[in-house]
Design a protein around this motif. Structure first.
Motif, short mmCIF file in Angstrom:
data_model
loop_
_atom_site.label_atom_id
_atom_site.label_comp_id
_atom_site.label_asym_id
_atom_site.label_seq_id
_atom_site.Cartn_x
_atom_site.Cartn_y
_atom_site.Cartn_z
N SER A 142 12.50 -1.74 2.94
CA SER A 142 12.06 -2.26 1.59
C SER A 142 11.16 -3.15 1.77
CB SER A 142 13.50 -3.43 1.14
OG SER A 142 13.14 -4.01 0.04
N ASP A 143 10.74 -3.90 2.68
CA ASP A 143 9.49 -4.62 3.12
C ASP A 143 8.31 -3.66 3.14
OD1 ASP A 143 11.03 -7.02 3.52
OD2 ASP A 143 11.09 -6.94 5.58
N PHE A 144 8.57 -2.32 3.80
CA PHE A 144 7.50 -1.72 3.92
C PHE A 144 7.02 -1.03 2.50
CE2 PHE A 144 5.96 2.81 4.20
CZ PHE A 144 4.51 2.49 4.96
N GLU A 145 8.08 -0.93 1.66
CA GLU A 145 7.80 -0.32 0.40
C GLU A 145 6.95 -1.32 -0.51
OE1 GLU A 145 11.48 1.30 -1.42
OE2 GLU A 145 11.63 2.80 0.06
N GLU A 146 7.34 -2.68 -0.34
CA GLU A 146 6.90 -3.81 -0.75
C GLU A 146 5.34 -3.84 -0.51
OE1 GLU A 146 7.09 -8.62 -1.06
OE2 GLU A 146 9.10 -7.34 -1.45
N TRP A 147 5.22 -3.70 0.68
CA TRP A 147 3.75 -3.76 1.35
C TRP A 147 2.87 -2.77 0.59
CZ3 TRP A 147 0.99 -0.77 4.99
CH2 TRP A 147 0.26 -1.16 5.65
N ILE A 148 3.52 -1.38 0.80
CA ILE A 148 2.80 -0.35 0.06
C ILE A 148 2.02 -0.61 -1.37
CG2 ILE A 148 2.91 2.31 -0.63
CD1 ILE A 148 2.06 1.97 2.19
N GLN A 149 3.31 -1.14 -2.18
CA GLN A 149 2.86 -1.35 -3.59
C GLN A 149 1.81 -2.43 -3.53
OE1 GLN A 149 6.80 -2.88 -5.05
NE2 GLN A 149 7.29 -0.67 -5.69
N ASP A 150 1.69 -3.33 -2.71
CA ASP A 150 0.60 -4.45 -2.50
C ASP A 150 -0.60 -3.88 -2.42
OD1 ASP A 150 2.66 -6.25 -3.06
OD2 ASP A 150 2.56 -7.26 -1.07
N VAL A 151 -0.58 -2.98 -1.27
CA VAL A 151 -2.09 -2.09 -1.21
C VAL A 151 -2.37 -1.25 -2.26
CG1 VAL A 151 -3.03 -0.19 0.33
CG2 VAL A 151 -1.48 -1.83 1.36
N GLU A 152 -1.31 -0.60 -2.94
CA GLU A 152 -1.75 0.04 -4.21
C GLU A 152 -1.99 -0.74 -5.25
OE1 GLU A 152 1.64 2.54 -4.82
OE2 GLU A 152 1.09 3.99 -3.16
N PHE A 153 -1.53 -2.16 -5.57
CA PHE A 153 -2.08 -2.93 -6.41
C PHE A 153 -3.37 -3.33 -6.05
CE2 PHE A 153 -2.47 -7.26 -8.29
CZ PHE A 153 -2.37 -6.89 -9.53
N LEU A 154 -3.66 -3.54 -4.87
CA LEU A 154 -5.32 -3.92 -4.56
C LEU A 154 -6.05 -2.82 -4.83
CD1 LEU A 154 -7.34 -5.85 -3.31
CD2 LEU A 154 -6.70 -4.71 -0.94
N VAL A 155 -5.70 -1.85 -4.74
CA VAL A 155 -6.63 -0.30 -4.62
C VAL A 155 -6.86 -0.39 -6.30
CG1 VAL A 155 -6.93 2.01 -4.49
CG2 VAL A 155 -6.05 0.71 -2.39
N HIS A 156 -5.73 -0.40 -7.07
CA HIS A 156 -5.98 -0.15 -8.45
C HIS A 156 -6.79 -1.58 -9.14
CE1 HIS A 156 -4.80 0.45 -12.59
NE2 HIS A 156 -4.42 -0.73 -12.83
N THR A 157 -6.49 -2.66 -8.64
CA THR A 157 -7.34 -3.87 -9.03
C THR A 157 -8.85 -3.41 -8.84
OG1 THR A 157 -5.61 -5.40 -8.67
CG2 THR A 157 -7.75 -6.25 -9.01
N LEU A 158 -9.25 -2.92 -7.51
CA LEU A 158 -10.54 -2.66 -7.14
C LEU A 158 -11.24 -1.74 -8.24
CD1 LEU A 158 -10.36 -2.90 -3.20
CD2 LEU A 158 -11.64 -4.52 -4.97
N LYS A 159 -10.20 -0.56 -8.27
CA LYS A 159 -10.55 0.66 -9.05
C LYS A 159 -11.09 0.11 -10.53
CE LYS A 159 -8.79 4.69 -11.09
NZ LYS A 159 -7.37 5.33 -11.56
N GLU A 160 -10.12 -0.92 -11.04
CA GLU A 160 -10.57 -1.17 -12.65
C GLU A 160 -11.73 -2.21 -12.39
OE1 GLU A 160 -8.65 -0.82 -15.54
OE2 GLU A 160 -7.85 0.85 -14.28
N SER A 161 -11.78 -2.93 -11.42
CA SER A 161 -13.04 -3.77 -11.34
C SER A 161 -14.23 -3.20 -11.39
CB SER A 161 -12.97 -4.95 -10.42
OG SER A 161 -11.63 -5.78 -10.34
#
Length: 83
Positions: free
Chosen positions: A7-26
């Motif tokens: 569960s912690d690992f999945e949450e960490w991956i979601q955080d990484v993907e959120f960062l990547v998405h934010t950079l992509k949008e920016s």
């Protein structure tokens, strides 16, 4: 990354993907991908169109995003997306 449960690992991956998405949008990229170098604790983020920005523009856009990120990578490297 230290031993963690799934569960912690999945949450960490979601955080990484959120960062990547934010950079992509920016950076107004149409495509992005990432790679994690676990041995060196580096996150590589490839962004379509990044090569259209100057180094100063990249710093100006990315720095505030990376400063608020709670991800503890040794380094986060932004690269132009190569197909």
């Amino acid at each position: 990354m230290p031993e963690e449960n799934e569960s912690d690992f999945e949450e960490w991956i979601q955080d990484v993907e959120f960062l990547v998405h934010t950079l992509k949008e920016s950076f107004e990229s149409t495509d992005a991908r990432y790679n994690i170098d676990e041995m060196n604790d580096i996150l590589y983020v490839e962004l379509e169109g990044l090569d259209e920005y100057s180094e100063n523009e990249i710093i100006e856009i990315a720095e505030p995003i990376l400063e608020v990120s709670e991800l503890n990578f040794e380094d986060i490297v932004l690269l132009p997306l190569k197909n």
